[in-house]
Design an enzyme around this catalytic site. Structure first.
Site, short mmCIF file in Angstrom:
data_model
loop_
_atom_site.label_atom_id
_atom_site.label_comp_id
_atom_site.label_asym_id
_atom_site.label_seq_id
_atom_site.Cartn_x
_atom_site.Cartn_y
_atom_site.Cartn_z
N HIS A 26 36.44 32.18 29.79
CA HIS A 26 37.15 33.39 30.20
C HIS A 26 36.28 34.27 31.10
O HIS A 26 35.07 34.13 31.13
CB HIS A 26 37.64 34.19 28.99
CG HIS A 26 36.56 34.80 28.15
ND1 HIS A 26 36.01 34.16 27.06
CD2 HIS A 26 35.91 35.99 28.24
CE1 HIS A 26 35.09 34.93 26.51
NE2 HIS A 26 35.00 36.04 27.22
N ARG A 30 37.09 45.18 32.43
CA ARG A 30 37.27 46.39 31.64
C ARG A 30 38.49 47.14 32.17
O ARG A 30 38.66 47.25 33.39
CB ARG A 30 36.03 47.28 31.74
CG ARG A 30 34.87 46.74 30.97
CD ARG A 30 33.67 47.70 31.01
NE ARG A 30 32.63 47.21 30.16
CZ ARG A 30 31.71 46.30 30.51
NH1 ARG A 30 31.73 45.81 31.73
NH2 ARG A 30 30.80 45.89 29.65
N GLU A 93 40.10 38.04 29.77
CA GLU A 93 39.81 39.00 28.70
C GLU A 93 39.84 40.40 29.28
O GLU A 93 39.12 40.71 30.22
CB GLU A 93 38.43 38.73 28.10
CG GLU A 93 38.01 39.78 27.07
CD GLU A 93 36.55 39.67 26.67
OE1 GLU A 93 35.97 40.72 26.34
OE2 GLU A 93 36.00 38.55 26.69
N ASN A 97 37.50 50.04 26.31
CA ASN A 97 36.58 50.95 25.64
C ASN A 97 37.38 52.22 25.34
O ASN A 97 37.80 52.93 26.26
CB ASN A 97 35.37 51.25 26.52
CG ASN A 97 34.54 50.00 26.73
OD1 ASN A 97 34.06 49.39 25.79
ND2 ASN A 97 34.40 49.59 27.98
N HIS A 120 36.82 39.24 42.70
CA HIS A 120 38.23 39.13 42.34
C HIS A 120 38.45 38.01 41.32
O HIS A 120 37.58 37.19 41.09
CB HIS A 120 39.08 38.85 43.58
CG HIS A 120 38.74 37.55 44.25
ND1 HIS A 120 37.79 37.45 45.24
CD2 HIS A 120 39.22 36.29 44.08
CE1 HIS A 120 37.70 36.20 45.65
NE2 HIS A 120 38.56 35.46 44.95
N GLU A 166 43.35 37.51 43.98
CA GLU A 166 43.69 36.61 45.07
C GLU A 166 44.91 35.79 44.66
O GLU A 166 45.03 35.36 43.52
CB GLU A 166 42.51 35.67 45.36
CG GLU A 166 42.74 34.72 46.51
CD GLU A 166 41.52 33.87 46.81
OE1 GLU A 166 41.56 33.13 47.81
OE2 GLU A 166 40.52 33.91 46.05
#
Length: 179
Positions: A26, A30, A93, A97, A120, A166
């Site tokens: 993965h 964030r 993923e 936070n 990207h 992309e």
């Protein structure tokens, strides 16, 4: 002899036996607002949430998404699904936070503005023209359309946090990068 790898300076000519079975599972981004990002990736890109993991003591949550093949079987049991998720390829993923969603001035660096770093993620699509129409219909912002610039048949859009995505159709790229 079957293809093994292109050769470039720095590229190892052999694969260490100790690395057999290693795979990229993965990539993590964030996100400021998980609800907004989950809506975007599930509605616009058809990704499914495989697993959410909460870490309240560390003040963050993880969301693991994948674009599943039709009929692909995913374990229902949470522990089995967690193990299955961490054995796949092409997982996204999203890390949240906690608290960032309440700060109107908070922004993550997209990696493409200075100083550049991360660039990207990429989605391969079966029909680039149809994908562009879908992205336009969903008002997804384009950085670059397939017909723009020197690199044709490749598009770039942005997600809610400004990360670049992309979009390409593999069948159109056979001669890519040849001079």
């Amino acid at each position: 002899m079957p293809f093994v790898t292109e050769i470039e300076p720095g590229m190892s000519a052999t694969v260490a036996p100790e690395t057999r079975g290693f795979r990229l599972n993965h990539s993590m981004l964030r996100v400021k607002d998980p609800e907004r990002s989950l809506e975007f990736y599930s509605r616009v890109f058809g990704m499914r949430l495989l697993r959410k993991l909460n870490f309240p003591e560390l003040n963050f949550s993880l969301y693991f998404l994948a674009a599943l093949d039709e009929g692909e079987a995913v374990p229902e049991d949470e522990d089995e699904r967690t193990c299955w998720t961490f054995s796949q390829r092409g997982i996204l993923e999203l890390t949240h936070n906690r608290g960032t969603e309440r700060d109107p001035d908070f922004r993550y660096h997209d990696g493409n503005s200075e100083p550049q770093g991360f660039g990207h993620i990429c989605f391969a699509v079966p029909d680039l023209d149809a994908a562009v129409r879908w992205l336009d219909a969903n008002e997804v912002p384009f950085v670059k359309r397939p017909e723009d610039g020197a690199l044709k048949d490749v598009a770039f859009v942005t997600d809610p946090d400004g990360y670049w995505i992309e979009i390409l159709e593999p069948a159109r790229l056979g001669g890519l990068g040849r001079t």
